[in-house]
Scaffold this motif. Structure first.
Motif, short mmCIF file in Angstrom:
data_model
loop_
_atom_site.label_atom_id
_atom_site.label_comp_id
_atom_site.label_asym_id
_atom_site.label_seq_id
_atom_site.Cartn_x
_atom_site.Cartn_y
_atom_site.Cartn_z
N GLY A 9 -10.56 15.30 12.48
CA GLY A 9 -9.79 16.48 12.83
C GLY A 9 -10.44 17.39 13.85
N MET A 10 -11.63 17.03 14.32
CA MET A 10 -12.27 17.86 15.35
C MET A 10 -11.73 17.44 16.72
SD MET A 10 -16.27 18.10 14.18
CE MET A 10 -16.60 16.36 14.45
N THR A 11 -11.28 18.45 17.50
CA THR A 11 -10.70 18.11 18.80
C THR A 11 -11.42 18.76 19.98
OG1 THR A 11 -9.16 19.93 18.47
CG2 THR A 11 -8.38 17.73 17.85
N CYS A 12 -12.26 19.72 19.74
CA CYS A 12 -12.93 20.38 20.84
C CYS A 12 -14.29 20.94 20.39
CB CYS A 12 -12.06 21.51 21.41
SG CYS A 12 -11.86 22.88 20.27
N SER A 13 -15.00 21.55 21.33
CA SER A 13 -16.33 22.05 20.99
C SER A 13 -16.25 23.23 20.03
CB SER A 13 -17.09 22.44 22.26
OG SER A 13 -16.36 23.42 22.96
N GLY A 14 -15.09 23.89 20.00
CA GLY A 14 -14.90 24.98 19.04
C GLY A 14 -14.92 24.44 17.62
N CYS A 15 -14.28 23.27 17.44
CA CYS A 15 -14.27 22.61 16.14
C CYS A 15 -15.70 22.24 15.74
CB CYS A 15 -13.42 21.35 16.18
SG CYS A 15 -11.68 21.64 16.54
N VAL A 16 -16.44 21.72 16.71
CA VAL A 16 -17.82 21.31 16.46
C VAL A 16 -18.63 22.51 15.96
CG1 VAL A 16 -19.96 20.52 17.55
CG2 VAL A 16 -17.78 19.39 18.09
N ASN A 17 -18.48 23.64 16.65
CA ASN A 17 -19.20 24.85 16.25
C ASN A 17 -18.80 25.29 14.85
OD1 ASN A 17 -20.64 25.08 18.60
ND2 ASN A 17 -19.13 26.42 19.59
N HIS A 18 -17.52 25.19 14.57
CA HIS A 18 -16.97 25.60 13.28
C HIS A 18 -17.60 24.78 12.15
CE1 HIS A 18 -12.99 26.80 11.06
NE2 HIS A 18 -14.05 27.40 10.56
N VAL A 19 -17.60 23.47 12.32
CA VAL A 19 -18.17 22.57 11.31
C VAL A 19 -19.68 22.80 11.18
CG1 VAL A 19 -18.62 20.15 10.72
CG2 VAL A 19 -16.38 20.82 11.59
N GLN A 20 -20.32 22.95 12.34
CA GLN A 20 -21.76 23.15 12.36
C GLN A 20 -22.14 24.43 11.60
OE1 GLN A 20 -23.17 22.70 16.33
NE2 GLN A 20 -24.99 21.66 15.61
N LYS A 21 -21.37 25.48 11.84
CA LYS A 21 -21.64 26.76 11.19
C LYS A 21 -21.43 26.66 9.68
CE LYS A 21 -20.99 30.45 13.94
NZ LYS A 21 -20.16 31.39 14.72
N ALA A 22 -20.35 25.97 9.30
CA ALA A 22 -20.04 25.81 7.87
C ALA A 22 -21.17 25.07 7.16
CB ALA A 22 -18.72 25.06 7.70
N LEU A 23 -21.75 24.10 7.85
CA LEU A 23 -22.82 23.31 7.24
C LEU A 23 -24.14 24.06 7.21
CD1 LEU A 23 -21.97 19.82 8.73
CD2 LEU A 23 -21.91 20.45 6.31
N THR A 24 -24.48 24.72 8.30
CA THR A 24 -25.79 25.37 8.36
C THR A 24 -25.88 26.57 7.41
OG1 THR A 24 -25.07 26.51 10.36
CG2 THR A 24 -26.52 24.63 10.65
N LYS A 25 -24.73 27.16 7.08
CA LYS A 25 -24.80 28.29 6.13
C LYS A 25 -24.78 27.79 4.68
CE LYS A 25 -19.96 29.79 5.67
NZ LYS A 25 -18.93 30.65 6.22
N HIS A 26 -24.55 26.49 4.50
CA HIS A 26 -24.58 25.92 3.15
C HIS A 26 -26.01 25.91 2.63
CE1 HIS A 26 -24.47 22.92 -0.02
NE2 HIS A 26 -23.16 23.00 -0.02
#
Ligand SMILES: [Cu+2]
Length: 67
Positions: A9-26
């Motif tokens: 479901g990731m389509t752009c670098s914004g998605c990448v940042n979103h997923v990355q942020k969600a993981l790093t704050k875990h």
């Protein structure tokens, strides 16, 4: 340890940042590398449940491909 999760479901670098942020704050996550081209998240983490990492990705609005 390192876990690789396939993300759908990731389509752009914004998605990448979103997923990355969600993981790093875990809790317990040291580093997360998310690759748009391959659709994978490579997560360096302490002893945490992989299902919890997957849930963080899903909560961010993306799907996890289970094999
Ligand atoms: Cu996007």
């Amino acid at each position: 340890m390192t876990t690789t999760i396939k993300v759908k479901g990731m389509t752009c670098s914004g998605c990448v940042n979103h997923v990355q942020k969600a993981l790093t704050k875990h809790e317990g996550v040291i580093n997360a590398d998310v690759d748009l081209a391959t659709g994978t998240a490579t997560i360096e983490h302490q002893d945490v449940e992989v299902s919890s990492l997957k849930k963080a990705i899903e909560d961010a609005g993306y799907s996890v491909v289970s094999d």
